[in-house]
Design a protein around this motif. Structure first.
Motif, PDB file in Angstrom:
ATOM      1  N   TRP A 298       0.690  -1.203   0.156  1.00  0.00           N
ATOM      2  CA  TRP A 298       0.081   0.123  -0.090  1.00  0.00           C
ATOM      3  C   TRP A 298       0.837   1.244   0.011  1.00  0.00           C
ATOM      4  O   TRP A 298       0.464   2.162  -0.396  1.00  0.00           O
TER       5      TRP A 298
ATOM      6  N   ASN B  76      -2.213   2.190  -4.199  1.00  0.00           N
ATOM      7  CA  ASN B  76      -3.644   2.194  -3.565  1.00  0.00           C
ATOM      8  C   ASN B  76      -4.216   0.642  -4.046  1.00  0.00           C
ATOM      9  O   ASN B  76      -5.094   0.123  -2.951  1.00  0.00           O
TER      10      ASN B  76
ATOM     11  N   ARG C  69      -8.141  -2.841  -1.764  1.00  0.00           N
ATOM     12  CA  ARG C  69      -7.828  -1.292  -1.858  1.00  0.00           C
ATOM     13  C   ARG C  69      -7.758  -0.646  -0.714  1.00  0.00           C
ATOM     14  O   ARG C  69      -8.530  -0.801   0.218  1.00  0.00           O
TER      15      ARG C  69
ATOM     16  N   ASP D  98      -7.802   2.616  -0.007  1.00  0.00           N
ATOM     17  CA  ASP D  98      -9.137   3.512   0.010  1.00  0.00           C
ATOM     18  C   ASP D  98     -10.278   3.112   0.517  1.00  0.00           C
ATOM     19  O   ASP D  98     -11.185   3.517   1.189  1.00  0.00           O
TER      20      ASP D  98
END
Length: 377
Positions: free
Chosen positions: A307, A311, A334, A336
């Motif tokens: 990460w 992302n 992911r 986010d």
């Protein structure tokens, strides 16, 4: 008097029960969110990945009988893990990134059961300057994150962050790396040959380390059929790369610097001539790309596994036989999405906490009164 005291005690007990129930709800919500974001999400995402199927037609054996299928090697390729060191690595950043990679790697091992794992360079972030003590600490953390059963082979290629760029690397750093990871340049399994290329040493300027690296490649170049690297082979830029994990649009047309972002054009031609590979896999750029070189040789740049660099990290799954191969990409959760889940959960916790106090209803009552006044005007 006695009845009023009993009523007050009853109200206090009821209030304590309500607060205790609220605390239990908050604790259960926090534990559920942590369990989902730090464990379950890796299984839910990686469970969707599957090994690619080979489409090689069946060959006939003796007397026309069907020939037994060739054994398929299941190989997993990841790159640019960049385990943080003592200088640039904040403890919270280390904890977060290494936990993400550990859960992703251990989940992939359990669900997919690869036979061999290749890490294509830049395993560490500060190997090029770390002290012996810091190096030992980094190596210990690496084996914790990427622990694996004896039935799984793990092979690693040196990257510029592990031993330094050409002007930084020396015999000490290379030997230190090779002491931890198998120094073999040629790895063979199930009739498939993999070449582990120290591309940092392929500067082409005749330095002592470069000369030895080229001599090793020439020594094994007579009987190879697959290649593996860290630096990508020469390409002008990433303009022709596509996919959600390709380089961002503002970086695609930035020219690559030879011997820094990619190998030089001359060295790339040498490797393709010496090794005659069927497939080239590389790391270093942190983004995905597929490039066709001369004679139809496919090069796949593997995105970063961390990460910290992407992302949407991922890795490559390969089903390989001596005559054929098939590749598939497996995406990791992911970052986010995980952060959004935590944000939504925090908002829900605030609502759960504020609703019993009546503070949440005040704005709604105020808005309702304003609307009623507006309607009557």
């Amino acid at each position: 008097m006695a009845s009023s005291r009993l009523g007050a005690r009853g109200q206090c007990l009821c209030l304590l029960k309500m607060r205790g129930f609220l605390l239990l709800k908050l604790l259960a919500t926090v534990l559920a969110v942590l369990l989902f974001c730090e464990f379950l999400i890796y299984y839910l995402v990686i469970f969707r990945c599957s090994w690619p199927e080979l489409k090689t037609p069946e060959a006939a054996g003796p007397l026309g009988a069907p020939k037994a299928p060739e054994p398929v090697l299941r190989a997993m390729f990841l790159a640019d893990t960049h385990l943080l060191g003592a200088v640039r690595g904040h403890w919270l950043d280390k904890l977060r990134r290494e936990w993400q990679m550990e859960r992703a790697f251990q989940t992939a091992l359990w669900l997919l059961q690869p036979e061999v794992v290749f890490i294509l360079g830049d395993i560490f972030d500060e190997g090029k300057w770390s002290s012996p003590e810091a190096w030992a600490d980094d190596v210990g953390r690496f084996w914790k994150v990427f622990r694996h059963p004896p039935c799984v082979q793990l092979r690693a290629v040196a990257g510029n962050h592990d031993i330094g760029f050409h002007y930084q690397m020396d015999t000490y750093r290379i030997k230190r790396f090779e002491k931890v990871f198998n120094p073999e340049r040629l790895f063979s399994w199930k009739g498939i040959n993999f070449v582990m290329v120290n591309s940092v040493a392929l500067e082409g300027d005749g330095c002592d380390i470069c000369s030895r690296a080229e001599a090793e490649l020439l020594e094994i170049s007579h009987w190879l059929n697959c290649s593996r690297e860290h630096f990508p082979l020469y390409r002008r830029n990433d303009a022709n790369c596509s996919g959600e994990d390709a380089a961002p649009p503002d970086e695609k047309y930035t020219p690559f610097k030879e011997r820094y972002d990619v190998l030089s054009r001359e060295v790339s031609r040498k490797l393709l001539w010496w090794l005659r590979p069927r497939l080239v896999l590389s790391g270093h750029t942190h983004s995905a790309c597929e490039v066709q070189h001369g004679a139809g040789v496919l090069e796949v740049s593997v995105p970063s596994f961390s990460w910290r660099n992407r992302n949407n990290p991922s890795f490559i799954m390969g089903s390989i036989t001596p005559m054929d191969y098939a590749l598939a990409k497996c995406y990791l959760p992911r970052e986010d999405m995980v952060l959004t889940t935590y944000g939504v959960a925090a908002g829900c916790l605030m609502l759960i906490t504020l609703i019993p106090t009546g503070l949440v209803s005040v704005p709604f009552h105020f808005g309702h009164r304003v609307l009623r006044k507006f309607k009557t005007m």
